[in-house]
Write a protein that holds these residues in place. Sequence first.
Motif, PDB file in Angstrom:
ATOM      1  N   PHE A 288      21.449  -3.412  -2.045  1.00  0.00           N
ATOM      2  CA  PHE A 288      22.046  -3.286  -3.373  1.00  0.00           C
ATOM      3  C   PHE A 288      23.421  -3.948  -3.393  1.00  0.00           C
ATOM      4  O   PHE A 288      23.804  -4.589  -4.376  1.00  0.00           O
TER       5      PHE A 288
ATOM      6  N   LEU B 271      18.472   7.160  -5.355  1.00  0.00           N
ATOM      7  CA  LEU B 271      18.973   5.781  -5.483  1.00  0.00           C
ATOM      8  C   LEU B 271      20.488   5.740  -5.309  1.00  0.00           C
ATOM      9  O   LEU B 271      21.023   4.855  -4.625  1.00  0.00           O
TER      10      LEU B 271
ATOM     11  N   VAL C  59      16.513  -6.874  -6.936  1.00  0.00           N
ATOM     12  CA  VAL C  59      16.893  -5.467  -7.116  1.00  0.00           C
ATOM     13  C   VAL C  59      15.667  -4.581  -7.331  1.00  0.00           C
ATOM     14  O   VAL C  59      15.589  -3.468  -6.805  1.00  0.00           O
TER      15      VAL C  59
ATOM     16  N   GLN D  43      13.454   1.349  -1.317  1.00  0.00           N
ATOM     17  CA  GLN D  43      14.282   2.521  -1.018  1.00  0.00           C
ATOM     18  C   GLN D  43      13.674   3.793  -1.604  1.00  0.00           C
ATOM     19  O   GLN D  43      13.816   4.870  -1.022  1.00  0.00           O
ATOM     20  N   GLN D  44      12.973   3.672  -2.737  1.00  0.00           N
ATOM     21  CA  GLN D  44      12.261   4.822  -3.283  1.00  0.00           C
ATOM     22  C   GLN D  44      11.247   5.345  -2.271  1.00  0.00           C
ATOM     23  O   GLN D  44      11.079   6.544  -2.110  1.00  0.00           O
TER      24      GLN D  44
ATOM     25  N   THR E 136      14.714  -1.575  -4.906  1.00  0.00           N
ATOM     26  CA  THR E 136      14.588  -0.234  -5.481  1.00  0.00           C
ATOM     27  C   THR E 136      13.266   0.403  -5.065  1.00  0.00           C
ATOM     28  O   THR E 136      13.227   1.564  -4.641  1.00  0.00           O
ATOM     29  N   ARG E 137      12.192  -0.360  -5.137  1.00  0.00           N
ATOM     30  CA  ARG E 137      10.885   0.164  -4.736  1.00  0.00           C
ATOM     31  C   ARG E 137      10.897   0.535  -3.252  1.00  0.00           C
ATOM     32  O   ARG E 137      10.434   1.610  -2.866  1.00  0.00           O
TER      33      ARG E 137
ATOM     34  N   ASP F 259      17.115   9.785  -9.380  1.00  0.00           N
ATOM     35  CA  ASP F 259      18.417   9.134  -9.559  1.00  0.00           C
ATOM     36  C   ASP F 259      19.349   9.434  -8.381  1.00  0.00           C
ATOM     37  O   ASP F 259      20.089   8.563  -7.925  1.00  0.00           O
TER      38      ASP F 259
END
Lengths: 288, 288
Positions: free
Chosen positions: A242, A209, A164, A171-172, A168-169, A206
């Motif tokens: 995700f 994400l 995860v 998709q950021q 997350t990195r 936020d």
Amino acid sequence: MAANAAAVNDELTRLLPVGDGPEHRVHDAMRYSALDGGKRLRPFLAVQSASLFNVSPAAALRVGCALEMVHCYSLIHDDLPCMDDDDLRRGRPTCHRQFDEATALLAGDALLTRSFEILAAQSTHPDPAVRCELVWELAHASGGQGMVGGQMVDLQAAELSMDVAAITRLQQMKTGRLISFACEAGAILGKAPSSQRLALKNYAHDLGLAFQIADDLLDVEGDETQVGKKLGKDAGAGKATFVSLLGPDRARAQAAMLAEQACAHLDSFGPAAELLRLTARYVVSRSV
Amino acid sequence: MAANAAAVNDELTRLLPVGDGPEHRVHDAMRYSALDGGKRLRPFLAVQSASLFNVSPAAALRVGCALEMVHCYSLIHDDLPCMDDDDLRRGRPTCHRQFDEATALLAGDALLTRSFEILAAQSTHPDPAVRCELVWELAHASGGQGMVGGQMVDLQAAELSMDVAAITRLQQMKTGRLISFACEAGAILGKAPSSQRLALKNYAHDLGLAFQIADDLLDVEGDETQVGKKLGKDAGAGKATFVSLLGPDRARAQAAMLAEQACAHLDSFGPAAELLRLTARYVVSRSV
């Protein structure tokens, strides 16, 4: 959002080049891909964040359109055979299917370039320091350490075992940075104090994400005709998402939590930020 | 020029990103293609034109490097299978042969983006108006109505019956605009009066055409090992060139005449412009 999308289309129509020589083919391809609809979420965020400050709506719209050109260029290049090899985008043939690969490649290049030309132009904002900051921030968000870097990681995602934190990195970088630029653009145009700019940056973090988790859910559960692009690709390519890591229920709960957290960052703006709050809730409930 | 090329390599090494995640692959590809030598003619012109005014050499070098990144991006994309499909560039495998097509596509995108990030950065020049003008001019020169527009025309060149006027227009877009930017960049950095900027623009116009005619001659008469790329491509693709339209002797005479005409535009600068004059004469006599 529909009114904003219409304004974006009008402005893009004005901002995109029209050639009189044989180069008009690349201009046709730019128009084909940039004027094909879409939600126009990024320009909407730019216009809404600008409305919190004393910014001319015309300037915000221009910056939003420059940003949308970068988004459209990334979709054109992402759809190419050597990348995702997609035939369908927003319910129509992708740029290289409608024209050809070389024209699509050049149309993407020209959209990216035009975006910076617009941001640097005097008519965008009277203060050159503001224009320079916009150019720098958009370039930083979309280049090899931002969006393009994220695309590079994404291409290797099937071979990397991603948890995860790694997703997350990724998709950021891949989608989050442009969404952050959209929200910060209003603060840059309005020369907002750094605390307010930071609030918008946190909101965007936020929101981005939450947006991506909703995208992953659509990829699994969405209606291909409605979404207008091929779905189920990530699972087909053996990529972790995700949804594959958390399962759909926890992913949905996580997205809803992020949307509420995004809204909380806007508390200090009061009722003026209501549309931005609604946007965060829309993003996690959308079906397109 | 050799000393300048070494300085350009050092500065590019500093300016190109280094990633710590899986995105480092695109940074490796950027370095592979941007640090692979070449004559560095465009940064040389930027540094030389800046030396006519009171410009910090460091600023001129940075702008030259940003410009060189745009040149390198255009070569990477031009070499891709959907464009010229070349295996060799400057005596080494092209970017997509060394890495893969997707990585080469992204490396080109990221070089273009990084170029604007550098131009907009405060450390390039203290005056944001100067930085904005550099961004605008480079974007205008390299986009859909400049270099990319020229590449679009070039792709259709075999199907169009092109005369000398049409070839001149094509080459002005495809290579001339970036060479003009190189020469005007010094005037922009130095806030030169418009008469001096115009003199440099006129010099660049003639230099660019002379350069292209010399390139067409090399394509017919050059030594593939020495030039480091595949030759004879234009004739093979059925494209008209200055050489096919004028014949080698008239083409050579035309290039020499343009080089002298380029020098004449520099009269008002006196001995300070001697290296720019030598450059014009070098460009038409080179074998690489």
